[in-house]
Design a protein around this motif. Structure first.
Motif, PDB file in Angstrom:
ATOM      1  N   PHE A 259       0.821  -1.213   0.000  1.00  0.00           N
ATOM      2  CA  PHE A 259       0.000   0.000   0.000  1.00  0.00           C
ATOM      3  C   PHE A 259       0.858   1.267   0.000  1.00  0.00           C
ATOM      4  O   PHE A 259       0.346   2.366   0.116  1.00  0.00           O
ATOM      5  CB  PHE A 259      -0.919   0.021   1.234  1.00  0.00           C
ATOM      6  N   THR A 260       2.204   1.097  -0.078  1.00  0.00           N
ATOM      7  CA  THR A 260       3.096   2.245   0.096  1.00  0.00           C
ATOM      8  C   THR A 260       3.247   3.106  -1.171  1.00  0.00           C
ATOM      9  O   THR A 260       3.253   4.331  -1.102  1.00  0.00           O
ATOM     10  CB  THR A 260       4.507   1.786   0.537  1.00  0.00           C
ATOM     11  N   CYS A 261       3.398   2.458  -2.312  1.00  0.00           N
ATOM     12  CA  CYS A 261       3.580   3.202  -3.559  1.00  0.00           C
ATOM     13  C   CYS A 261       2.999   2.429  -4.734  1.00  0.00           C
ATOM     14  O   CYS A 261       2.712   1.229  -4.603  1.00  0.00           O
ATOM     15  CB  CYS A 261       5.066   3.490  -3.794  1.00  0.00           C
ATOM     16  N   CYS A 262       2.849   3.127  -5.849  1.00  0.00           N
ATOM     17  CA  CYS A 262       2.271   2.494  -7.045  1.00  0.00           C
ATOM     18  C   CYS A 262       3.130   1.294  -7.484  1.00  0.00           C
ATOM     19  O   CYS A 262       4.356   1.421  -7.619  1.00  0.00           O
ATOM     20  CB  CYS A 262       2.189   3.517  -8.180  1.00  0.00           C
ATOM     21  N   GLY A 263       2.494   0.161  -7.654  1.00  0.00           N
ATOM     22  CA  GLY A 263       3.198  -1.078  -8.015  1.00  0.00           C
ATOM     23  C   GLY A 263       3.787  -1.062  -9.410  1.00  0.00           C
ATOM     24  O   GLY A 263       4.608  -1.919  -9.746  1.00  0.00           O
ATOM     25  N   VAL A 264       3.420  -0.055 -10.254  1.00  0.00           N
ATOM     26  CA  VAL A 264       3.936   0.004 -11.629  1.00  0.00           C
ATOM     27  C   VAL A 264       5.035   1.061 -11.746  1.00  0.00           C
ATOM     28  O   VAL A 264       6.166   0.762 -12.137  1.00  0.00           O
ATOM     29  CB  VAL A 264       2.797   0.282 -12.638  1.00  0.00           C
ATOM     30  N   CYS A 265       4.712   2.336 -11.350  1.00  0.00           N
ATOM     31  CA  CYS A 265       5.693   3.414 -11.547  1.00  0.00           C
ATOM     32  C   CYS A 265       6.403   3.845 -10.256  1.00  0.00           C
ATOM     33  O   CYS A 265       7.341   4.626 -10.298  1.00  0.00           O
ATOM     34  CB  CYS A 265       5.012   4.616 -12.187  1.00  0.00           C
ATOM     35  N   GLY A 266       5.940   3.342  -9.126  1.00  0.00           N
ATOM     36  CA  GLY A 266       6.570   3.710  -7.849  1.00  0.00           C
ATOM     37  C   GLY A 266       6.102   5.044  -7.301  1.00  0.00           C
ATOM     38  O   GLY A 266       6.617   5.515  -6.278  1.00  0.00           O
ATOM     39  N   GLY A 267       5.133   5.675  -7.975  1.00  0.00           N
ATOM     40  CA  GLY A 267       4.618   6.977  -7.522  1.00  0.00           C
ATOM     41  C   GLY A 267       3.793   6.875  -6.243  1.00  0.00           C
ATOM     42  O   GLY A 267       3.413   5.794  -5.811  1.00  0.00           O
ATOM     43  N   GLY A 268       3.525   8.061  -5.666  1.00  0.00           N
ATOM     44  CA  GLY A 268       2.787   8.096  -4.390  1.00  0.00           C
ATOM     45  C   GLY A 268       1.298   8.321  -4.586  1.00  0.00           C
ATOM     46  O   GLY A 268       0.770   8.206  -5.698  1.00  0.00           O
ATOM     47  N   GLU A 269       0.632   8.655  -3.470  1.00  0.00           N
ATOM     48  CA  GLU A 269      -0.831   8.888  -3.488  1.00  0.00           C
ATOM     49  C   GLU A 269      -1.169  10.087  -4.367  1.00  0.00           C
ATOM     50  O   GLU A 269      -0.295  10.923  -4.606  1.00  0.00           O
ATOM     51  CB  GLU A 269      -1.294   9.147  -2.054  1.00  0.00           C
ATOM     52  N   PRO A 270      -2.393  10.228  -4.873  1.00  0.00           N
ATOM     53  CA  PRO A 270      -3.536   9.338  -4.607  1.00  0.00           C
ATOM     54  C   PRO A 270      -3.501   8.083  -5.480  1.00  0.00           C
ATOM     55  O   PRO A 270      -3.003   8.115  -6.599  1.00  0.00           O
ATOM     56  CB  PRO A 270      -4.733  10.209  -5.000  1.00  0.00           C
ATOM     57  N   PHE A 271      -4.035   6.981  -4.908  1.00  0.00           N
ATOM     58  CA  PHE A 271      -4.097   5.721  -5.651  1.00  0.00           C
ATOM     59  C   PHE A 271      -5.503   5.522  -6.220  1.00  0.00           C
ATOM     60  O   PHE A 271      -6.498   5.883  -5.593  1.00  0.00           O
ATOM     61  CB  PHE A 271      -3.714   4.547  -4.732  1.00  0.00           C
ATOM     62  N   ALA A 272      -5.537   4.912  -7.398  1.00  0.00           N
ATOM     63  CA  ALA A 272      -6.827   4.752  -8.083  1.00  0.00           C
ATOM     64  C   ALA A 272      -7.434   3.369  -7.870  1.00  0.00           C
ATOM     65  O   ALA A 272      -8.604   3.163  -8.165  1.00  0.00           O
ATOM     66  CB  ALA A 272      -6.637   4.982  -9.583  1.00  0.00           C
ATOM     67  N   GLY A 273      -6.634   2.451  -7.395  1.00  0.00           N
ATOM     68  CA  GLY A 273      -7.152   1.097  -7.211  1.00  0.00           C
ATOM     69  C   GLY A 273      -6.034   0.113  -6.954  1.00  0.00           C
ATOM     70  O   GLY A 273      -4.968   0.494  -6.453  1.00  0.00           O
TER      71      GLY A 273
END
Lengths: 244, 200
Positions: free
Chosen positions: A152-166
């Motif tokens: 839940f820490t960062c985007c699993g694809v690009c490593g970016g932070g919040e907000p998360f879309a799903g």
């Protein structure tokens, strides 16, 4: 041939012949075992009641080789969650957890942690007013036990932070708006993602402070089922019957 | 030792029967060989006739030789009372004492997602159709007292109650002729829950 005396959870029971049943057991020391219980279908058998799914039993069985079929000699009930006999919904939830265990655990493996976790879950399920939350927490723990911890820490694809879309099922991680999409993507509101994070980290005994709506429970359940099916490469029949 | 091709074929077919192993199959095959020709052929004809004529009752799922089984077409039976069982063999057990005068409904098993049995795989929809007809007063759920059988009973009760039908469950407890001493914990608990006052 070795004689084994152990505590076990009855995962599954099926008829084998006119008087014999085939029992699948989850044991702390020997993993998932299958054994023939001869004569238990007879009305006078003392072991009939003990060999029911969801029961915790003490068994004595002969085993030729660790991954083979054993022969049950004796069984005695240690505990059985009586609520599952009077509440269809709890039975269905327990069936989902036991289906995961039946499909994804192996013989001859050390399952002490898993065994204790499932015993604690059955005790909780028998008494808690929130059986769905307890089930989702144990499913998250099962996923983690198999080595898939949701990130839940960062985007699993690009490593970016919040907000998360799903959530991306294949990455087992939250994803940002830019990386959203694809067949493994599940669109989830931030509130549900936070609730899932809490549920995954709290464990089955730390759910008191968690308040989830029916929709959130439904979303988390669908996500967990998708994660378990994808990563453990199993198909869960119970999930089709479940509408939390 | 290999027997003749005809004997081997018969043994291979007999082995497919429940509880019959190769040795028993061989014994049966030799018995049929030694038996009178007419007796052996009568068995073959009986099997053939059974397969050709026996089917499942369109109403209850019992075995029948017409569209309706003997029980469903019996006018002395009470159609307002339906006993729901898992298998035809359970129906046979209920018929043995001869005291039940209602009709039956055979589900074809009980719910068991771990064995892949979901509600769609059982004859639940035809049962609900019968209950919706308005002629049924009571449905007795006689699924086995296993965890899965109980869950099936709860599931059926949940579906049947809104239809205004009385839903009951068969009694459970210590079997006649056995001893309380040898009963397991769940049976004793069920027997206590189902206790009733002694009349007379």
């Amino acid at each position: 041939m070795s004689l084994i005396k152990t505590d076990a959870l009855v995962l599954k029971v099926g008829d084998y012949s006119e008087s014999t049943r085939l029992v699948t057991l989850l044991t702390p020391d020997h993993g998932r075992l299958r054994a023939l219980a001869k004569g238990v279908r007879r009305i006078r058998s003392r072991d009939r009641g003990a060999l029911e799914p969801f029961s915790r039993v003490h068994v004595t069985l002969y085993l030729k080789d660790p991954s083979g079929l054993g022969t049950l000699r004796e069984s005695a009930i240690l505990s059985t969650p009586s609520a599952l006999r009077s509440d269809y919904h709890r039975w269905l939830l327990a069936s989902l957890v036991f289906e995961v265990l039946d499909r994804a655990t192996l013989p001859a493996t050390d399952l002490h942690t898993l065994f204790d976790l499932v015993c604690a879950y059955l005790d909780e399920l028998n008494a808690t007013p929130r059986p769905v939350e307890a089930t989702l927490a144990v499913l998250a723990a099962l996923l983690e036990w198999h080595g898939f911890r949701p990130d839940f820490t960062c985007c699993g694809v690009c490593g970016g932070g919040e907000p998360f879309a799903g959530f991306r099922v294949d990455k087992c991680s939250v994803v940002c708006g830019r990386c959203a999409g694809g067949s493994h993507f599940l669109s989830l509101p931030p509130g549900t993602l936070k609730a899932f994070e809490h549920l995954a980290s709290a464990g089955i005994r730390g759910l008191e402070s968690l308040r989830l709506s029916g929709l959130q429970l439904d979303q988390i359940c669908s996500l967990l089922v998708a994660l378990l099916q994808y990563h453990l490469e199993i198909t869960l029949t119970t999930a089709r019957m479940l509408h939390v | 030792m290999k027997l003749t091709p005809a004997m081997e074929t018969l043994i291979a077919e007999l082995v497919k029967l429940p509880t019959i192993g190769r040795k028993s199959a061989q014994r049966l095959a030799f018995h049929l060989l030694r038996a009178k020709r007419d007796d052996a052929l009568a068995l073959a004809r009986a099997i053939e006739r059974m397969r050709e004529t026996v089917r499942f009752c369109a109403q209850c799922g019992n075995i029948a030789e017409a569209e309706r089984c003997g029980i469903c077409s019996d006018p002395s039976r009470d159609p307002s009372l339906i006993c729901v069982v898992e298998e035809v063999t359970d129906l046979v057990a209920f018929e043995r004492p001869g005291s039940f005068r209602g009709l039956y409904h055979v589900l074809g098993g009980c719910l068991s997602p771990l064995h892949g049995v979901t509600p769609e795989k059982l004859a639940i929809a035809p049962l609900m159709e019968r209950l919706r007809s308005g002629s049924v007063r009571e449905v007795i759920i006689a699924t086995n007292p296993s965890v899965d059988g109980e869950a099936t009973a709860l599931y059926l009760a949940k579906l049947a109650r809104p239809l205004g039908v009385r839903v009951t469950r068969i009694g459970m407890g210590i079997p006649i002729g056995s001893s309380v001493e040898f009963a397991d914990e769940i049976t004793v608990q069920k027997a206590l829950e189902g206790r009733r006052e002694i009349e007379g």
